[in-house]
Design a protein around this motif. Structure first.
Motif, short mmCIF file in Angstrom:
data_model
loop_
_atom_site.label_atom_id
_atom_site.label_comp_id
_atom_site.label_asym_id
_atom_site.label_seq_id
_atom_site.Cartn_x
_atom_site.Cartn_y
_atom_site.Cartn_z
N TYR A 96 -8.91 6.65 9.64
CA TYR A 96 -8.00 6.61 10.78
C TYR A 96 -8.71 7.10 12.04
O TYR A 96 -8.61 6.49 13.10
CB TYR A 96 -6.75 7.45 10.50
CG TYR A 96 -5.81 7.53 11.67
CD1 TYR A 96 -4.96 6.47 11.97
CD2 TYR A 96 -5.77 8.66 12.48
CE1 TYR A 96 -4.09 6.54 13.04
CE2 TYR A 96 -4.91 8.73 13.55
CZ TYR A 96 -4.06 7.68 13.83
OH TYR A 96 -3.23 7.74 14.90
N LEU A 122 0.82 4.03 -2.94
CA LEU A 122 0.45 5.41 -2.62
C LEU A 122 1.57 6.37 -3.01
O LEU A 122 1.31 7.45 -3.57
CB LEU A 122 0.13 5.54 -1.13
CG LEU A 122 -0.43 6.87 -0.67
CD1 LEU A 122 -1.74 7.19 -1.36
CD2 LEU A 122 -0.62 6.86 0.84
N SER A 123 2.81 5.99 -2.76
CA SER A 123 3.95 6.83 -3.13
C SER A 123 4.02 7.02 -4.64
O SER A 123 4.28 8.13 -5.12
CB SER A 123 5.25 6.23 -2.63
OG SER A 123 5.28 6.22 -1.23
N PHE A 176 0.82 -1.20 0.00
CA PHE A 176 0.00 0.00 0.00
C PHE A 176 0.86 1.26 0.00
O PHE A 176 0.59 2.21 -0.74
CB PHE A 176 -0.93 -0.01 1.22
CG PHE A 176 -1.78 1.22 1.32
CD1 PHE A 176 -2.88 1.38 0.50
CD2 PHE A 176 -1.48 2.21 2.24
CE1 PHE A 176 -3.66 2.50 0.58
CE2 PHE A 176 -2.27 3.34 2.33
CZ PHE A 176 -3.35 3.49 1.50
N GLN A 177 1.90 1.25 0.82
CA GLN A 177 2.76 2.44 0.91
C GLN A 177 3.43 2.73 -0.43
O GLN A 177 3.47 3.88 -0.87
CB GLN A 177 3.81 2.24 2.00
CG GLN A 177 4.73 3.44 2.17
CD GLN A 177 5.75 3.23 3.26
OE1 GLN A 177 5.80 2.19 3.89
NE2 GLN A 177 6.58 4.21 3.48
N GLU A 178 3.91 1.69 -1.09
CA GLU A 178 4.58 1.88 -2.38
C GLU A 178 3.59 2.37 -3.44
O GLU A 178 3.91 3.26 -4.23
CB GLU A 178 5.24 0.59 -2.83
CG GLU A 178 6.07 0.73 -4.08
CD GLU A 178 6.76 -0.57 -4.45
OE1 GLU A 178 7.04 -0.73 -5.65
OE2 GLU A 178 7.01 -1.39 -3.57
N ARG A 204 -6.91 11.47 0.60
CA ARG A 204 -6.37 11.86 1.91
C ARG A 204 -7.48 12.05 2.92
O ARG A 204 -7.39 11.59 4.07
CB ARG A 204 -5.57 13.15 1.79
CG ARG A 204 -4.93 13.54 3.13
CD ARG A 204 -4.74 15.00 3.28
NE ARG A 204 -6.02 15.70 3.27
CZ ARG A 204 -6.17 16.92 3.72
NH1 ARG A 204 -5.14 17.59 4.17
NH2 ARG A 204 -7.34 17.51 3.69
#
Length: 114
Positions: A106, A48-49, A44-46, A99
């Motif tokens: 969150y 999103l980046s 997910f982080q990759e 976002r």
């Protein structure tokens, strides 16, 4: 009616869901025999980046085109510049919506009672 509560066993619950204790999918012996592994691909982080990098690149390209039009460069048309600016604006708006959804999720998770 007699109800007895048992303590929650996270490892058992995760195993029933097909997940390991770390939250990753368990490797199935049937899948190994077939030559396939677990879930593949970027995390997910990759992902999103990469998406943020793409939006940033689109914005930078539109900004450069706008400068070239202002300087009177004959190779850059006003129409192409306007389309690039609209693409950058739509990408930015989509990023802001993602976002906002992430912040909302969150906050909702943090407000859950355990």
């Amino acid at each position: 009616m007699d109800v007895t509560l048992k303590p929650f066993n996270f490892a058992q619950a995760a195993a029933r869901a097909g997940l390991g204790v770390n939250g990753l999918p368990l490797a199935n012996n049937n899948n190994k025999a077939a030559g396939t592994a677990g879930v593949q691909g970027p995390g997910f982080q990759e992902a999103l980046s990469q998406a943020l990098r793409g939006v940033s690149d689109t914005y930078n390209q539109a900004s450069d085109m706008q400068k070239q039009v202002q300087l009177g460069n004959p190779t850059v048309s006003l129409e192409e510049t306007m389309v690039a600016m609209q693409k950058a604006q739509i990408g930015f708006q989509a990023t802001m919506q993602v976002r906002n959804k992430l912040v909302s999720a969150y906050s909702e998770i943090m407000n859950m009672t355990v």
